[in-house]
Design a protein around this motif. Structure first.
Motif, short mmCIF file in Angstrom:
data_model
loop_
_atom_site.label_atom_id
_atom_site.label_comp_id
_atom_site.label_asym_id
_atom_site.label_seq_id
_atom_site.Cartn_x
_atom_site.Cartn_y
_atom_site.Cartn_z
N LEU A 138 0.83 -1.21 0.00
CA LEU A 138 0.00 0.00 0.00
C LEU A 138 0.86 1.26 0.00
CD1 LEU A 138 -2.93 -0.65 2.52
CD2 LEU A 138 -3.08 -0.35 0.05
N ASN A 161 2.60 1.87 -3.40
CA ASN A 161 1.71 2.18 -4.52
C ASN A 161 0.70 3.29 -4.22
OD1 ASN A 161 2.41 0.05 -6.62
ND2 ASN A 161 2.19 -1.15 -4.75
N GLN A 179 -0.97 5.65 -6.87
CA GLN A 179 -1.91 5.12 -7.85
C GLN A 179 -3.22 4.66 -7.20
OE1 GLN A 179 1.37 3.63 -7.81
NE2 GLN A 179 2.06 5.20 -9.24
N LEU A 180 -3.34 4.80 -5.89
CA LEU A 180 -4.50 4.27 -5.18
C LEU A 180 -5.38 5.38 -4.62
CD1 LEU A 180 -2.65 1.48 -3.16
CD2 LEU A 180 -3.89 1.23 -5.31
N HIS A 198 -7.30 7.39 -1.95
CA HIS A 198 -7.10 7.56 -0.51
C HIS A 198 -7.38 9.01 -0.14
CE1 HIS A 198 -3.29 8.85 -2.27
NE2 HIS A 198 -3.08 9.57 -1.17
N PHE A 218 -8.09 5.50 4.38
CA PHE A 218 -8.87 4.87 3.32
C PHE A 218 -10.29 4.69 3.82
CE2 PHE A 218 -4.50 3.47 3.06
CZ PHE A 218 -4.18 3.59 1.73
N ASP A 270 -12.92 3.59 -0.95
CA ASP A 270 -11.55 3.52 -1.47
C ASP A 270 -11.09 2.07 -1.58
OD1 ASP A 270 -11.34 6.32 -1.54
OD2 ASP A 270 -10.40 6.42 0.45
N ILE A 314 -9.98 0.06 -4.93
CA ILE A 314 -8.67 -0.60 -5.05
C ILE A 314 -8.87 -2.06 -5.45
CG2 ILE A 314 -6.63 -1.39 -3.76
CD1 ILE A 314 -6.94 1.21 -2.07
N MET A 360 -9.77 -2.19 -9.08
CA MET A 360 -8.63 -1.86 -9.94
C MET A 360 -7.78 -3.09 -10.24
SD MET A 360 -7.37 1.68 -8.13
CE MET A 360 -5.80 1.73 -8.99
N HIS A 361 -7.75 -4.02 -9.30
CA HIS A 361 -6.88 -5.18 -9.42
C HIS A 361 -7.66 -6.47 -9.64
CE1 HIS A 361 -3.40 -2.77 -8.52
NE2 HIS A 361 -4.15 -2.16 -7.65
#
Length: 89
Positions: free
Chosen positions: A22, A25, A28-29, A31, A40, A44, A48, A51-52
């Motif tokens: 966390l 990265n 790119q996340l 928050h 978060f 959020d 996240i 996103m993955h």
């Protein structure tokens, strides 16, 4: 009703990732940041996770049907016109 705020350790546990991941990265996340305090929200963490998230591309659970057997996976792509054709237009 107040929004739940998670610190790095709590968010990492909820996402089942390393806290180090966390922190590495964070740019790119999604928050919130107030001064040096990073938090978060549930939204959020959901973003996240999305996103993955990956869907299978082959097999019975594939979202997109696999190309017909023998068809090239990029058969739908068309080449660009030659440079000479662009100048004469």
């Amino acid at each position: 009703m107040t929004t739940r705020r998670y610190k790095y350790a709590e968010a990492a546990e909820a996402l089942r990732v390393e806290e180090r991941w966390l922190r590495r990265n964070i740019r790119q996340l999604p928050h919130s940041k107030k001064g040096r305090a990073v938090t978060f929200t549930d939204a959020d963490l959901e973003r996240i996770d999305q996103m993955h998230h990956h869907e299978p591309t082959t097999g019975p659970l594939a979202v997109v049907a696999a190309p017909a057997s023998g068809a090239h996976p990029m058969a739908h792509l068309k080449p660009l016109p030659s440079r000479g054709a662009l100048r004469s237009a």
